[in-house]
Write a protein that holds these residues in place. Structure first.
Motif, PDB file in Angstrom:
ATOM      1  N   ASP A   1     -32.428  59.468  42.408  1.00  0.00           N
ATOM      2  CA  ASP A   1     -33.504  59.592  41.421  1.00  0.00           C
ATOM      3  C   ASP A   1     -34.875  59.482  42.091  1.00  0.00           C
ATOM      4  O   ASP A   1     -35.788  60.256  41.786  1.00  0.00           O
ATOM      5  N   LEU A   2     -35.011  58.527  42.989  1.00  0.00           N
ATOM      6  CA  LEU A   2     -36.288  58.341  43.679  1.00  0.00           C
ATOM      7  C   LEU A   2     -36.609  59.537  44.573  1.00  0.00           C
ATOM      8  O   LEU A   2     -37.751  60.002  44.609  1.00  0.00           O
ATOM      9  N   LEU A   3     -35.615  60.041  45.291  1.00  0.00           N
ATOM     10  CA  LEU A   3     -35.840  61.219  46.125  1.00  0.00           C
ATOM     11  C   LEU A   3     -36.258  62.421  45.277  1.00  0.00           C
ATOM     12  O   LEU A   3     -37.094  63.221  45.699  1.00  0.00           O
ATOM     13  N   GLY A   4     -35.690  62.535  44.094  1.00  0.00           N
ATOM     14  CA  GLY A   4     -36.080  63.606  43.186  1.00  0.00           C
ATOM     15  C   GLY A   4     -37.539  63.489  42.768  1.00  0.00           C
ATOM     16  O   GLY A   4     -38.242  64.491  42.617  1.00  0.00           O
ATOM     17  N   ARG A   5     -38.016  62.255  42.602  1.00  0.00           N
ATOM     18  CA  ARG A   5     -39.418  62.047  42.231  1.00  0.00           C
ATOM     19  C   ARG A   5     -40.360  62.297  43.406  1.00  0.00           C
ATOM     20  O   ARG A   5     -41.528  62.629  43.213  1.00  0.00           O
ATOM     21  N   ILE A   6     -39.841  62.157  44.631  1.00  0.00           N
ATOM     22  CA  ILE A   6     -40.645  62.383  45.833  1.00  0.00           C
ATOM     23  C   ILE A   6     -40.652  63.861  46.225  1.00  0.00           C
ATOM     24  O   ILE A   6     -41.595  64.338  46.844  1.00  0.00           O
ATOM     25  N   ASN A   7     -39.633  64.608  45.846  1.00  0.00           N
ATOM     26  CA  ASN A   7     -39.457  66.002  46.252  1.00  0.00           C
ATOM     27  C   ASN A   7     -40.731  66.815  45.994  1.00  0.00           C
ATOM     28  O   ASN A   7     -41.108  67.033  44.840  1.00  0.00           O
ATOM     29  N   PRO A   8     -41.381  67.303  47.056  1.00  0.00           N
ATOM     30  CA  PRO A   8     -42.628  68.044  46.855  1.00  0.00           C
ATOM     31  C   PRO A   8     -42.421  69.390  46.156  1.00  0.00           C
ATOM     32  O   PRO A   8     -43.372  69.951  45.607  1.00  0.00           O
TER      33      PRO A   8
ATOM     34  N   ALA B   1     -42.518  56.185  44.018  1.00  0.00           N
ATOM     35  CA  ALA B   1     -41.094  56.385  44.291  1.00  0.00           C
ATOM     36  C   ALA B   1     -40.779  56.086  45.753  1.00  0.00           C
ATOM     37  O   ALA B   1     -39.749  55.467  46.059  1.00  0.00           O
ATOM     38  N   ALA B   2     -41.650  56.501  46.663  1.00  0.00           N
ATOM     39  CA  ALA B   2     -41.431  56.235  48.088  1.00  0.00           C
ATOM     40  C   ALA B   2     -41.463  54.736  48.370  1.00  0.00           C
ATOM     41  O   ALA B   2     -40.661  54.223  49.161  1.00  0.00           O
TER      42      ALA B   2
ATOM     43  N   ALA C   1     -32.932  51.466  49.302  1.00  0.00           N
ATOM     44  CA  ALA C   1     -32.164  51.753  50.519  1.00  0.00           C
ATOM     45  C   ALA C   1     -31.533  50.473  51.063  1.00  0.00           C
ATOM     46  O   ALA C   1     -30.381  50.476  51.508  1.00  0.00           O
ATOM     47  N   VAL C   2     -32.255  49.376  50.990  1.00  0.00           N
ATOM     48  CA  VAL C   2     -31.702  48.082  51.414  1.00  0.00           C
ATOM     49  C   VAL C   2     -30.536  47.698  50.496  1.00  0.00           C
ATOM     50  O   VAL C   2     -29.485  47.239  50.960  1.00  0.00           O
ATOM     51  N   ALA C   3     -30.694  47.893  49.198  1.00  0.00           N
ATOM     52  CA  ALA C   3     -29.617  47.577  48.249  1.00  0.00           C
ATOM     53  C   ALA C   3     -28.394  48.449  48.508  1.00  0.00           C
ATOM     54  O   ALA C   3     -27.252  47.974  48.413  1.00  0.00           O
ATOM     55  N   LEU C   4     -28.604  49.703  48.854  1.00  0.00           N
ATOM     56  CA  LEU C   4     -27.495  50.603  49.178  1.00  0.00           C
ATOM     57  C   LEU C   4     -26.774  50.121  50.433  1.00  0.00           C
ATOM     58  O   LEU C   4     -25.544  50.067  50.472  1.00  0.00           O
TER      59      LEU C   4
ATOM     60  N   ARG D   1     -32.332  67.413  41.233  1.00  0.00           N
ATOM     61  CA  ARG D   1     -33.782  67.253  41.413  1.00  0.00           C
ATOM     62  C   ARG D   1     -34.163  67.093  42.883  1.00  0.00           C
ATOM     63  O   ARG D   1     -35.327  67.242  43.230  1.00  0.00           O
ATOM     64  N   VAL D   2     -33.177  66.809  43.746  1.00  0.00           N
ATOM     65  CA  VAL D   2     -33.453  66.653  45.170  1.00  0.00           C
ATOM     66  C   VAL D   2     -33.493  68.021  45.862  1.00  0.00           C
ATOM     67  O   VAL D   2     -34.106  68.174  46.907  1.00  0.00           O
ATOM     68  N   THR D   3     -32.897  69.013  45.262  1.00  0.00           N
ATOM     69  CA  THR D   3     -32.798  70.342  45.859  1.00  0.00           C
ATOM     70  C   THR D   3     -34.043  71.181  45.569  1.00  0.00           C
ATOM     71  O   THR D   3     -34.908  70.784  44.801  1.00  0.00           O
TER      72      THR D   3
END
Length: 99
Positions: free
Chosen positions: A28-35, A47-48, A55-58, A93-95
């Motif tokens: 979800d966060l990467l989707g919000r960062i996706n330019p 989001a970044a 990422a730490v939680a993952l 949303r990441v694509t």
């Protein structure tokens, strides 16, 4: 009229559930960062900033799985869980958007 009932989540260990949930939060966060999809720098910046903690939680979820002896990722089961949690839409949303 009620929306259709979602299929049940497959049986997961607590660590597997945390792995899937946290992974989807990262997506979800990467989707919000996706330019290619975002429209505001502030949204991407926030989001970044949040991505670091997720990422730490993952990493922690995967570490817990490893410590508990869960050495294999059961792709079919975890994929099924991600589908129930709307993972396909969220990952889209990441694509890159279609031309």
């Amino acid at each position: 009229m009620l929306p259709p009932e979602l299929p049940p989540l497959p049986a997961l260990t607590r660590a597997e559930a945390e792995f899937v949930d946290t992974y989807l939060e990262v997506v979800d966060l990467l989707g919000r960062i996706n330019p290619a999809r975002g429209t505001h720098t502030y949204t991407a910046l926030r989001a970044a900033q949040a991505l670091v903690g997720r990422a730490v939680a993952l990493k922690d979820a995967l570490t817990l799985m490893h410590i508990r002896g869960e050495s294999e990722v059961y792709t079919h089961t975890l994929t099924e869980a991600m589908r129930v949690l709307d993972g396909e839409r969220r990952a889209n949303r990441v694509t890159m958007p279609p031309v």
